[in-house]
Design a protein around this motif. Structure first.
Motif, short mmCIF file in Angstrom:
data_model
loop_
_atom_site.label_atom_id
_atom_site.label_comp_id
_atom_site.label_asym_id
_atom_site.label_seq_id
_atom_site.Cartn_x
_atom_site.Cartn_y
_atom_site.Cartn_z
N LEU A 122 3.69 -5.99 11.95
CA LEU A 122 3.01 -7.21 11.26
C LEU A 122 3.03 -8.19 12.39
N LEU A 168 0.73 -1.13 -0.04
CA LEU A 168 -0.03 -0.04 0.04
C LEU A 168 0.75 1.28 -0.19
N SER A 198 10.94 2.12 4.79
CA SER A 198 9.64 1.77 4.48
C SER A 198 8.66 2.79 4.01
N SER A 202 -3.64 -4.22 14.80
CA SER A 202 -3.60 -5.56 14.57
C SER A 202 -2.06 -6.12 14.32
P1 GDP Z 1 6.82 -0.99 2.69
O1 GDP Z 1 7.35 -2.24 2.17
O2 GDP Z 1 7.43 -1.02 4.21
O3 GDP Z 1 7.93 -0.16 1.83
O4 GDP Z 1 5.63 -0.49 2.76
P2 GDP Z 1 4.11 -1.18 1.74
O5 GDP Z 1 2.85 -0.78 2.51
O6 GDP Z 1 4.50 -0.74 0.42
O7 GDP Z 1 4.32 -2.63 1.84
C1 GDP Z 1 4.11 -3.32 3.24
C2 GDP Z 1 2.88 -3.86 3.51
O8 GDP Z 1 2.74 -4.98 4.25
C3 GDP Z 1 1.50 -3.03 3.71
O9 GDP Z 1 1.09 -2.31 2.76
C4 GDP Z 1 0.82 -4.00 4.64
O10 GDP Z 1 0.03 -4.60 3.76
C5 GDP Z 1 1.79 -4.76 5.27
N1 GDP Z 1 2.15 -4.17 6.40
C6 GDP Z 1 3.42 -3.93 6.97
N2 GDP Z 1 3.47 -3.45 8.18
C7 GDP Z 1 2.40 -3.13 8.50
C8 GDP Z 1 1.62 -2.85 9.57
O11 GDP Z 1 2.36 -2.28 10.74
N3 GDP Z 1 0.32 -2.95 10.01
C9 GDP Z 1 -0.27 -3.55 9.04
N4 GDP Z 1 -1.71 -3.57 9.14
N5 GDP Z 1 0.27 -3.84 7.56
C10 GDP Z 1 1.47 -3.80 7.72
#
Ligand code: GDP
Length: 475
Positions: A335, A97, A399, A364
């Motif tokens: 996560l 996202l 991130s 979550s």
């Molecule tokens: P990045 O990979 O850290 O650059 O961020 P992105 O948003 O592109 O991809 C990581 C994805 O893993 C998120 O969009 C979520 O789907 C999931 N994710 C990673 N960290 C979290 C978190 O702290 N909470 C939740 N709900 N999902 C997470």
């Protein structure tokens, strides 16, 4: 039907938001101001007028309009019709996202600069996440878009991509019969020819092509600032270069009513009463090189050193809840539940040295990234927004999830630098110097001189990122 009471200028984010959008269909748009401190950073009047102009263009050329239908005919026939005056950039999703939001923002700025209309290919994993950003129009690519089935197969090796066509000399500035549609591959693993997108000469080819279909997952927007064709316009739009995502992100991305309910109910239940709110975003890319114990140490060292959270007296236990000291709420996003459990245990069992009362929350723990799952994405979007509402932010290096939260919230975070080979970095964290997200995969090519160059050395407001030394960001 429009609501009769008009939102105040503050609720319109200094003119960023159009005043006349239906309010009930998107509660977050005008309510979010109650959850964020008012931003001291106002958009330039030029940006505001450009957005209003864009909205008119989108309304005229957007899905289901006469002009759209005409352009679709042009796309299908492959013949460019000079009387058709709408041009488009279609964005295709790729990755998580945070990456999606940053690449959509980049695609939108590109659309603004090139007088194109941005359309989003919304797959089911993205549904019900965002409100429509533009008044009386949709930015969702209609399902009957002619090449819908082909969009899924578009990737780096696609023969009709702009990069591959340039490499195979199938297109250049003197090509007379241009196609009506071209694919742009702007994702992290793109190659030299895809990156020629960032050259003024190649932009001259694209200018005449009505449909551009872009698969992007990177925040490529900073590199647009290096192109002379956009220089003048960008300087008028963004006198303050550090605010590009802060403005465009808050303009485009409003949580749907469904997600807004998740956000506001969580905020009211757990966070609203605290005197200070601290968000800690923990994103681990490799569990082997960054073991949880190391990360926990790093977080506690950082929050202690930067005086964000108090120490506890491990030799004492809390006998009765103390109601005296300042109350702090910590919002952890991760996560996994490990960090929350450790920190919650620490603060609920032991008194703090300075008497502050710290409560720890985590909305979550999804265990794994599942970007094709809509409910998972909705939770992620809710957490990004909750983080953006905190008074203080601590984020993880690299991130994009954290970048979006900091940009929307307008808060420079303390960045937890990346742990490599199980070694906690020294210093463990540092304050971001600019609010902008980092572009992780910038081109390193000087289009005029036709040789490699460090793009962070050309203009004063584009420098290397604090968390990725080869990345670039606006300052
Ligand atoms: P990045 O990979 O850290 O650059 O961020 P992105 O948003 O592109 O991809 C990581 C994805 O893993 C998120 O969009 C979520 O789907 C999931 N994710 C990673 N960290 C979290 C978190 O702290 N909470 C939740 N709900 N999902 C997470």
């Amino acid at each position: 039907m429009h609501d009769s009471s008009q939102p105040t200028s503050d609720a319109l984010l200094g003119g960023l938001l159009p005043p006349d959008i239906r309010r009930k269909s998107c509660l977050s748009r005008y309510q979010s101001i109650s959850y964020h401190k008012s931003s001291p950073h106002k958009p330039s009047p030029y940006l505001v007028s450009k957005l209003r102009e864009y909205e008119k263009l989108h309304k005229r050329c957007g899905p289901y309009t006469k002009s759209y239908k005409k352009s679709i005919k042009e796309l299908v026939s492959g013949q460019i019709d000079s009387s058709s005056n709408c041009r488009y950039v279609v964005w295709l999703a790729n990755c998580g996202l945070g990456n999606r939001i940053l690449s959509m923002t980049s695609a939108f700025l590109y659309a603004l600069l090139t007088d194109r209309v941005l359309l989003i290919n919304e797959e089911s994993d993205m549904s019900n996440m965002f409100c429509e950003p533009f008044p009386d129009a949709s930015w969702i690519l209609p399902e009957d878009f002619p090449f819908m089935n082909q969009l899924y197969s578009f990737g780096r090796d696609y023969a009709q991509s702009f990069g591959n066509m340039l490499e195979n000399r199938m297109i250049n500035t003197s090509t007379e019969l241009l196609p009506s549609c071209l694919y742009l591959y702007l994702s992290h693993d793109y190659d030299h020819h895809d990156k020629l997108f960032f050259c003024d000469q190649e932009q001259a080819i694209l200018r005449n092509i009505p449909w551009l279909i872009m698969k992007a997952n990177i925040y490529f927007l900073p590199s647009l600032f290096l192109m002379s064709s956009f220089e003048e316009e960008l300087s008028k739009l963004f006198p303050d270069k550090e605010m590009v995502f802060h403005h465009l992100g808050r303009y485009l991305f409003h949580p749907s009513n469904q997600v807004w309910k998740l956000i506001t109910s969580y905020y009211k239940k757990y966070l609203a009463k605290a005197e200070e709110r601290i968000g800690i975003q923990i994103r681990i890319f490799d569990n082997k090189t960054s073991p949880v114990e190391h990360v926990m140490d790093q977080i506690l060292t950082c929050t202690d050193k930067e005086k964000l959270l108090p120490r506890v007296d491990m030799g004492k236990s809390i006998v009765a809840p103390s109601g005296k000291g300042k109350s702090k709420a910590v919002l952890i996003t991760s996560l996994v539940p490990y960090y929350y459990e450790k920190m919650m245990n620490m603060y609920s069992k032991h008194p703090t040295l300075n008497g502050e009362v710290v409560a720890v929350y985590q909305p979550s723990h999804e265990e794994e990234q599942q970007s094709e799952n809509n409910v998972h994405n909705q939770k992620a979007w809710a957490e990004i927004n909750l983080l953006s509402m905190m008074d203080v932010l601590v984020t993880s290096a690299w991130s994009t999830f954290g970048y979006v939260a900091q940009g929307l919230g307008g808060k420079k975070p303390w960045i937890l630098y990346k742990i490599e080979n199980k070694t906690i970095p020294d210093p463990v964290c540092g304050r971001a110097k600019s609010l902008e997200p980092c572009f992780h995969a910038p081109p390193v090519y000087d289009c005029k001189a036709k040789r490699e160059v460090d793009t962070a050395t050309i203009i004063p407001y584009l420098r290397h990122c604090e968390d990725i030394y080869w990345g670039i960001k606006l300052f």
